[in-house]
Design an enzyme around this catalytic site. Structure first.
Site, PDB file in Angstrom:
ATOM      1  N   SER A   1       0.829  -1.197   0.000  1.00  0.00           N
ATOM      2  CA  SER A   1       0.000   0.000   0.000  1.00  0.00           C
ATOM      3  C   SER A   1       0.867   1.252   0.000  1.00  0.00           C
ATOM      4  CB  SER A   1      -0.922   0.022   1.217  1.00  0.00           C
ATOM      5  OG  SER A   1      -1.734   1.185   1.201  1.00  0.00           O
TER       6      SER A   1
ATOM      7  N   GLU B   1     -10.201   1.917   3.564  1.00  0.00           N
ATOM      8  CA  GLU B   1      -9.883   3.054   2.679  1.00  0.00           C
ATOM      9  C   GLU B   1     -11.134   3.532   1.945  1.00  0.00           C
ATOM     10  OE1 GLU B   1      -7.589   3.256  -1.544  1.00  0.00           O
ATOM     11  OE2 GLU B   1      -6.441   2.353   0.102  1.00  0.00           O
TER      12      GLU B   1
ATOM     13  N   HIS C   1      -7.669  -3.515   4.594  1.00  0.00           N
ATOM     14  CA  HIS C   1      -7.097  -2.166   4.507  1.00  0.00           C
ATOM     15  C   HIS C   1      -7.828  -1.363   3.427  1.00  0.00           C
ATOM     16  CE1 HIS C   1      -4.489   0.664   2.323  1.00  0.00           C
ATOM     17  NE2 HIS C   1      -3.861   0.906   3.453  1.00  0.00           N
ATOM     18  N   ASN C   2      -7.991  -1.970   2.261  1.00  0.00           N
ATOM     19  CA  ASN C   2      -8.644  -1.252   1.167  1.00  0.00           C
ATOM     20  C   ASN C   2     -10.115  -0.987   1.456  1.00  0.00           C
ATOM     21  OD1 ASN C   2      -6.139  -1.621  -0.004  1.00  0.00           O
ATOM     22  ND2 ASN C   2      -6.950  -2.211  -1.987  1.00  0.00           N
TER      23      ASN C   2
ATOM     24  N   LYS D   1      -4.565  -6.826   3.450  1.00  0.00           N
ATOM     25  CA  LYS D   1      -4.562  -5.735   2.471  1.00  0.00           C
ATOM     26  C   LYS D   1      -5.979  -5.468   1.950  1.00  0.00           C
ATOM     27  CE  LYS D   1      -2.784  -2.727  -0.498  1.00  0.00           C
ATOM     28  NZ  LYS D   1      -3.737  -2.574  -1.581  1.00  0.00           N
TER      29      LYS D   1
END
Length: 471
Positions: A132, A193, A189-190, A186
């Site tokens: 990232s 986001e 995480h996205n 991840k």
């Protein structure tokens, strides 16, 4: 093996692959590089300038593998679907026992788990590594989430730690678990986001559509917020783009950008996995839904002339309320993401270190923020029932912030400005804090029409109701 042999190979010289190659070279590692379009290789090395001396070009797969020190480490920076499977098929015959293949793209973690099993059976290692920070992060220090065997991490660790972003000299990279652990983290995480971006956009929309603020004024407010508890990369970016001017028209750039947002699927993956594991990721789901609505531009244009909002009246919340509402919602979105990590860790046996995940997100990545330091401390101390919102310091912070979130969501309803992610976060919080919910009625309904049974509050066992017959 020659001293000039490469420490790592990178296949794929697109934006991210080329940035990581230069980052590694700048940190003293020799990097073998190749690409499907081989005519990219020489121009890339020429553009690298003095760093070109650390790059080893290879124009076919055999030469690429031969340029690497054994046990070899090969990082693929290509699309993680069929192209990656094809590359694995092509490269495996050139590899030896103990070699490691790394997928640095955004991958469905189920695919990563499948690939790990296949490659480990062949006596090699497979790593799913979430990266990232975009191109700038890849070049100067990304946050990286690594999933794979302990042996593969031992090979990769010196290089990964050297090129990672740093938070107070702590490298923002960690081995999080086996097979798909890194790619799943991840993905979450996205998802966070997506939610964070949507919530910022909702505050912008409320100020623009209900308050009549122009883009530059909103950007200046966000710039002020950047120095406080809302400080983050996404607030910084939002402040900058809102104050940018289009050179062709002289208008704010955001005012000449079509209101249709793209998405590559990782937000949807987060929601899908949450549903599969019986978890609520409502703010992320709302953010994904908002992007989907944004693509329906023609329908929204038609609807504006047809759908009556009813009587609208209300006042714009204060700047302080908006800031506190955004901070509260940001905490709730992260809490949903971390709860999903707990569920996945239990289901797949990953033993994820939630505090370490929060720590490696503090620099380099897109969701880096001041908040993550507080969350890391709370997670390090342990959270009751796997729920971040029950950590004492976080619960106290939310208690202080919730009145502002309620006033902000209420204002959105009163003036007819949609706040899907902010509203979803508030509803999730109110669901969590109510010891007696309404699912008793749902279970009664299920027993009435499907004889599913129910548990009683006054004794153990499974029961059926003596429901009246309806024609």
């Amino acid at each position: 093996m020659s001293d000039s042999a490469a420490d790592i190979g990178i296949y794929g010289l697109g934006t991210m692959g080329s940035a990581l190659a230069l980052n590694l070279a700048e940190n003293g590692f020799r990097v073998a590089v190749t690409n499907r379009e081989v005519d990219w290789i020489v121009p890339f090395i020429e553009r690298a300038g003095v760093l070109g001396a650390q790059l080893v070009p290879a124009h076919d797969l055999a030469a690429f593998v031969a340029a690497l020190k054994p046990p070899r480490v090969i990082l693929f920076m290509i699309p993680s679907g069929a192209p990656l499977d094809a590359m694995i098929d092509a490269v495996l015959p050139f590899l030896s026992g103990g070699d490691t293949l790394v997928d640095g793209g955004n991958a469905d973690f189920h695919d990563t788990r499948r690939r790990a099993v296949r490659i480990e059976r062949a006596g090699k290692h497979f790593v799913g590594m979430g990266v990232s920070g975009g191109a700038e992060g890849a070049r100067h220090g990304p946050s990286m989430m690594v999933g794979g065997s302990v042996q593969s991490w031992q090979q990769l660790q010196p290089m990964a730690q050297a090129v990672a972003a740093r938070f107070k000299d702590d490298p923002c990279v960690a081995h999080l678990g086996p097979d798909g652990a890194g790619h799943f983290v991840k993905t979450v995480h996205n998802g966070i986001e997506y939610a964070d971006m949507q919530m910022i956009a909702e505050i912008y929309g409320l100020l623009r559509d209900a308050g009549g603020w122009d883009a530059a004024r909103i950007g200046a407010l966000f710039e002020q917020w950047q120095t406080g508890p809302l400080g983050s990369y996404l607030i910084e970016v939002s402040a900058a783009v809102l104050q940018a001017t289009d050179p062709e028209t002289g208008k704010p750039v955001v005012d000449v950008i079509m209101d249709r947002a793209g998405q590559k699927g990782t937000g949807r993956w987060t929601v899908i996995e949450a549903l599969k594991m019986g978890q609520s990721a409502s703010t992320i789901e709302a953010a994904v839904g908002a992007r989907s609505w944004s693509s329906e531009k023609s329908a929204r244009v038609a609807a504006q002339a047809v759908l009556d909002a009813g009587a609208l009246e209300g006042e714009l919340p204060s700047d302080s309320d908006l800031a506190q509402a955004l901070l509260a919602s940001r905490i709730l979105a992260h809490a949903q993401g971390f709860r999903l990590l707990v569920a996945a860790s239990d289901e797949f046996g990953w033993s994820l270190d939630l505090a370490r995940i929060s720590e490696i997100w503090r620099a380099g990545c897109i969701i880096r923020s001041v908040l993550l330091d507080d969350l890391a401390a709370a997670l390090r101390a342990g959270v009751p029932h796997g729920q971040l919102i029950l950590a004492p310091d976080i619960a106290a912070q939310l208690s202080a912030l919730m009145p502002a979130l309620r006033r902000t969501v209420a204002a959105g309803v009163q003036v007819g400005v949609a706040l899907p992610a902010l509203s979803a976060g508030l509803a999730w919080y109110d669901s969590a804090r109510r010891a007696r919910g309404t699912a008793n009625l749902l279970q009664a309904q299920r027993d009435f029409f499907g004889a599913h049974g129910f548990a009683r509050t006054d004794r153990d066992g499974s029961f059926h109701g003596d429901w009246p017959t309806r024609g």
